[in-house]
Design a protein around this motif. Structure first.
Motif, mmCIF file in Angstrom:
data_model
loop_
_atom_site.group_PDB
_atom_site.id
_atom_site.type_symbol
_atom_site.label_atom_id
_atom_site.label_comp_id
_atom_site.label_asym_id
_atom_site.label_seq_id
_atom_site.Cartn_x
_atom_site.Cartn_y
_atom_site.Cartn_z
ATOM 1 N N SER A 20 13.268 -39.617 0.464
ATOM 2 C CA SER A 20 14.164 -38.516 0.841
ATOM 3 C C SER A 20 13.783 -37.950 2.206
ATOM 4 N N ALA A 23 14.936 -40.388 4.755
ATOM 5 C CA ALA A 23 16.387 -40.279 4.924
ATOM 6 C C ALA A 23 16.736 -39.088 5.795
ATOM 7 N N ASN A 30 20.346 -39.571 0.688
ATOM 8 C CA ASN A 30 19.372 -40.260 -0.152
ATOM 9 C C ASN A 30 19.962 -41.537 -0.732
ATOM 10 N N SER A 34 18.531 -45.344 -0.270
ATOM 11 C CA SER A 34 18.233 -46.240 -1.396
ATOM 12 C C SER A 34 18.940 -47.578 -1.215
#
Length: 336
Positions: A20, A23, A30, A34
């Protein structure tokens, strides 16, 4: 997925210990982070990160890939920094071509200032009154007096327009007088430029009136400076672009004649190879030249009528009466 982004994400996630936070540093959601990590692991065919007690950490394969990514990203950033430095500080050899007259009067006097500003640029001036192919001759910038280029890969940028005028020395006019009409030129000693379009035919315009006259030169040359020197010596009347003669007119060394008639104007252009990303040396030189021409107000000076033609009064630059003109249609291939 963007491989650059995937590598950056892996490096950031490893160093920050959180997907996170990685990101956030890359300004993505997020969910997007991923997906990027999953795409990277799928393409590599190995698990690169795992969740540990203190957050995300690298697997053995991930550690090796992380070191490679960090090295690659550092190299790319160094390359970008070097490229940016080149833009700010242009380097290399700049090849410029122009006629002898333009090179002597309007390029050479500027090179000291340009090279002082950009000391890592080496300038090569190829003097030629013929037009050479830019690509075949490795030319970066060419100064040309025609409206367009036949090669679509060549771009032009306007510097100025210039009148073509007839002029003679005060000594010649004292001895023989100024021609009173176009027809008088047929019996006068003329100094003609052989690279002009139809050098033995002069086409005049005055308002809606047009005149053409076939002429023969007492002296003909493929170089404007030869004709200028002959005119200064009192040999006869020359026909040349005003950008060559302007300083002589201002100083009174030459006097324009039949100036109420206008010959076809010329467009003075910069020609250069069309490139998506222009090199810094070319861009800076073109911008430098354009700024100088605007500062010197050459467009106005070179297109003004010199009222009082045939007199001994020199032209005063601040009192020139500017007049607008329309450009001749079609290509102008006069290369003075």
């Amino acid at each position: 997925m963007d491989r650059w982004t995937e590598m950056e994400l892996l490096v950031q996630a490893s160093e920050r210990g959180s997907l996170s936070r990685a990101a956030e540093s890359l300004n993505m959601s997020n969910a997007a982070a991923s997906r990027h990590l999953a795409s990277l692991e799928a393409r590599i065919g190995a698990r690169l990160m795992r969740r540990g007690t203190r957050g995300l950490c690298l697997t053995e394969a991930g550690e090796r890939f992380y070191q490679s990514c960090k090295s690659v990203l550092a190299d790319i950033k160094d390359a970008e920094a070097a490229a940016s430095a080149t833009v700010l500080n242009p380097t290399g050899t700049l090849r410029v071509t122009a006629s002898l007259s333009f090179s002597v009067q309007h390029i050479a006097p500027l090179l000291k200032e340009y090279t002082a500003r950009y000391p890592n640029v080496r300038v090569v001036v190829e003097v030629s009154n013929r037009y050479h192919d830019l690509i075949d001759n490795n030319i970066d910038v060419a100064i040309r007096t025609r409206e367009f280029e036949r090669d679509s890969s060549v771009t032009i940028r306007r510097l100025a327009a210039t009148r073509r005028i007839l002029a003679a020395s005060p000594g010649y006019l004292d001895a023989y007088g100024a021609p009173g009409a176009i027809e008088d030129l047929a019996s006068r000693p003329l100094l003609l430029y052989t690279y002009a379009n139809s050098p033995n035919e002069l086409n005049f315009r005055r308002g809606e009136e047009t005149r053409s006259l076939r002429v023969q030169g007492l002296l003909e040359s493929n170089d404007g400076q030869v004709l200028r020197a002959a005119a200064l010596s009192g040999m006869g009347i020359l026909v040349q672009p005003k950008y060559i003669l302007y300083e002589d007119l201002v100083a009174g060394r030459l006097v324009s004649v039949l100036d109420d008639w206008d010959l076809p104007q010329l467009a003075v252009n910069i020609a250069f190879q069309s490139r998506r990303h222009m090199s810094a040396k070319v861009r800076t030189f073109i911008d430098f030249l354009v700024a100088h021409f605007e500062r010197m107000d050459y467009q106005r000076k070179w297109t003004a009528f010199d009222h009082g033609a045939g007199t001994r009064r020199p032209i005063l630059p601040e009192s020139i009466c500017a007049k607008s003109h329309t450009y001749a249609k079609g290509p102008l291939n006069i290369r003075s």
